[in-house]
Design a protein around this motif. Structure first.
Motif, PDB file in Angstrom:
ATOM      1  N   LEU A  18       0.431  -0.996  -0.308  1.00 16.22           N
ATOM      2  CA  LEU A  18       0.051  -0.494   0.471  1.00 16.22           C
ATOM      3  C   LEU A  18       0.990   0.987  -0.386  1.00 16.22           C
ATOM      4  N   VAL A  23      -1.068   4.297  -1.813  1.00 20.92           N
ATOM      5  CA  VAL A  23      -2.411   4.590  -0.750  1.00 20.92           C
ATOM      6  C   VAL A  23      -2.630   5.012   0.214  1.00 20.92           C
ATOM      7  N   TYR A  26      -6.123   4.222   4.768  1.00 17.40           N
ATOM      8  CA  TYR A  26      -6.379   2.824   5.125  1.00 17.40           C
ATOM      9  C   TYR A  26      -6.050   2.622   6.301  1.00 17.40           C
ATOM     10  N   VAL A  36     -10.614   2.374   2.664  1.00 20.89           N
ATOM     11  CA  VAL A  36      -9.308   3.537   2.236  1.00 20.89           C
ATOM     12  C   VAL A  36     -10.967   4.696   2.292  1.00 20.89           C
ATOM     13  N   VAL A  40      -8.197   5.070  -4.411  1.00 23.77           N
ATOM     14  CA  VAL A  40      -6.940   4.318  -4.838  1.00 23.77           C
ATOM     15  C   VAL A  40      -6.555   4.524  -6.423  1.00 23.77           C
ATOM     16  N   VAL A  57     -13.494   1.454  -0.423  1.00 22.98           N
ATOM     17  CA  VAL A  57     -13.267   2.815  -0.828  1.00 22.98           C
ATOM     18  C   VAL A  57     -14.032   3.405  -0.978  1.00 22.98           C
TER      19      VAL A  57
END
Length: 86
Positions: A18, A23, A26, A36, A40, A57
């Protein structure tokens, strides 16, 4: 037998992947799925698979311009756009 898809099964492997793929915001759940708060963007990374498993997400999920052979690892829920073209 060749295994084409490898999913990370350890917390540190998931965290490193990640972070390397930028990213942010998270949470890694107990079952190693990822939530998240935000988008992303793992597009154009030459990925043949997504070695982590996204759960939710709260934003967009952009995985276009890769070499994905499956959508395994993609989120169960996305509040924004999903783009896996090309």
């Amino acid at each position: 037998m060749i295994k084409l898809f490898e999913q990370y099964k350890e917390y540190d492997q998931v965290r490193v992947w990640l972070d390397e793929n930028r990213v942010h915001n998270y949470t890694i759940n107990d079952d190693l799925t990822i939530d998240v708060k935000g988008s992303v963007n793992i597009y154009n990374n030459r990925l043949s698979n997504i070695p982590v498993k996204f759960n939710k997400v709260m934003g967009d999920f952009m995985c276009y311009k890769n070499r994905l052979t499956s959508l395994e690892g993609c989120p169960k829920y996305i509040s924004g756009w999903f783009d896996c073209s090309n």
